[in-house]
Design a protein around this motif. Sequence first.
Motif, PDB file in Angstrom:
ATOM      1  N   ALA A   1       0.778  -1.093   0.024  1.00  0.00           N
ATOM      2  CA  ALA A   1      -0.041   0.145   0.016  1.00  0.00           C
ATOM      3  C   ALA A   1       0.720   1.178   0.137  1.00  0.00           C
ATOM      4  O   ALA A   1       0.391   2.197  -0.641  1.00  0.00           O
ATOM      5  N   ARG A   2       1.923   1.136   0.843  1.00  0.00           N
ATOM      6  CA  ARG A   2       2.797   2.350   0.863  1.00  0.00           C
ATOM      7  C   ARG A   2       3.598   2.656  -0.497  1.00  0.00           C
ATOM      8  O   ARG A   2       3.933   3.687  -0.742  1.00  0.00           O
ATOM      9  N   ALA A   3       3.759   1.252  -1.226  1.00  0.00           N
ATOM     10  CA  ALA A   3       4.254   1.337  -2.668  1.00  0.00           C
ATOM     11  C   ALA A   3       3.340   2.100  -3.562  1.00  0.00           C
ATOM     12  O   ALA A   3       3.821   2.297  -4.946  1.00  0.00           O
TER      13      ALA A   3
ATOM     14  N   ARG B   1       6.136  11.913 -14.838  1.00  0.00           N
ATOM     15  CA  ARG B   1       7.006  12.813 -14.695  1.00  0.00           C
ATOM     16  C   ARG B   1       8.012  12.677 -13.470  1.00  0.00           C
ATOM     17  O   ARG B   1       9.050  12.815 -13.252  1.00  0.00           O
ATOM     18  N   THR B   2       7.196  11.925 -12.386  1.00  0.00           N
ATOM     19  CA  THR B   2       7.899  11.731 -11.074  1.00  0.00           C
ATOM     20  C   THR B   2       9.113  10.708 -11.468  1.00  0.00           C
ATOM     21  O   THR B   2      10.101  10.941 -10.902  1.00  0.00           O
ATOM     22  N   LEU B   3       8.851   9.598 -12.141  1.00  0.00           N
ATOM     23  CA  LEU B   3       9.657   8.962 -12.479  1.00  0.00           C
ATOM     24  C   LEU B   3      10.901   9.505 -13.427  1.00  0.00           C
ATOM     25  O   LEU B   3      12.166   9.166 -13.515  1.00  0.00           O
TER      26      LEU B   3
ATOM     27  N   ALA C   1      11.464   1.503  -3.493  1.00  0.00           N
ATOM     28  CA  ALA C   1      10.324   1.658  -2.744  1.00  0.00           C
ATOM     29  C   ALA C   1       9.068   2.406  -3.506  1.00  0.00           C
ATOM     30  O   ALA C   1       7.958   2.437  -3.166  1.00  0.00           O
ATOM     31  N   THR C   2       9.661   3.135  -4.771  1.00  0.00           N
ATOM     32  CA  THR C   2       8.694   3.873  -5.455  1.00  0.00           C
ATOM     33  C   THR C   2       8.396   3.573  -6.998  1.00  0.00           C
ATOM     34  O   THR C   2       7.330   3.827  -7.484  1.00  0.00           O
TER      35      THR C   2
ATOM     36  N   LEU D   1       4.729   3.814  -9.190  1.00  0.00           N
ATOM     37  CA  LEU D   1       4.598   4.845 -10.014  1.00  0.00           C
ATOM     38  C   LEU D   1       4.415   4.052 -11.466  1.00  0.00           C
ATOM     39  O   LEU D   1       3.692   4.759 -12.348  1.00  0.00           O
ATOM     40  N   ALA D   2       5.213   3.164 -11.834  1.00  0.00           N
ATOM     41  CA  ALA D   2       5.110   2.458 -13.147  1.00  0.00           C
ATOM     42  C   ALA D   2       3.816   1.746 -13.332  1.00  0.00           C
ATOM     43  O   ALA D   2       3.226   1.915 -14.506  1.00  0.00           O
TER      44      ALA D   2
END
Length: 218
Positions: A62-64, A90-92, A160-161, A165-166
């Motif tokens: 869930a955090r991911a 854009r974050t990626l 972690a992210t 995001l993907a």
Amino acid sequence: MPVPSTQPAAERKLLRDTVQDKIRAAIMDGTLEPGERLNDDDLIAWLGVSRTPIREALAELARAGLIEMAPNRYTRVAAPTKDELLDAYRTLGVIYGGVVRLAVPRFTAAQRKKIVAVLDDVAARVDGEHMDDVAREGSDIYAMWVEACGNASLAQLCRATTDGLAFKLRVPELTELVPADVVRPEIDKLRAAVLAQDPIAAELAMEAIHLLPTRSAD
């Protein structure tokens, strides 16, 4: 006073990580579909473990950003939406621009050859209007850059992210919001920068691929 043993906690963490990896893989390969409800009893039967490591694993997912949880209401696989796509994309670009800048000068000849082959494959898929295929494999593609960046803190941030995001890129509107005619030339620039071992050009190309501004407005 006797020192308390930490062995049970270590074993529990290892089990949680194993469960997390299995659920993550099922989400990323589509076995568990976006929006699908996750029932503890079903997960216990599937994974053959107790409720505790499952709940711990779901909390981490869930955090991911791969799982959505509402206490006493539902636990389900996240369902990406069109509105989330550009922010995630854009974050990626922000994260992986830095990763690429660190990684390019550190590539071994074998790593450089592998990255170039992957970029050629991505370019071919973009030309063939298969951006959705690239999105499904996004986490694995990004991971190759992380392996060579040499920055443990950045690598931890990526682990972690990146999955969450993907995963947000997996929407039908991807090709509408990420135009192939904008992305495709930048892939060639990234490829050339990797071969030239030019970290700045590679960073700028990665950022442009992810639709980040490349210059100030006139």
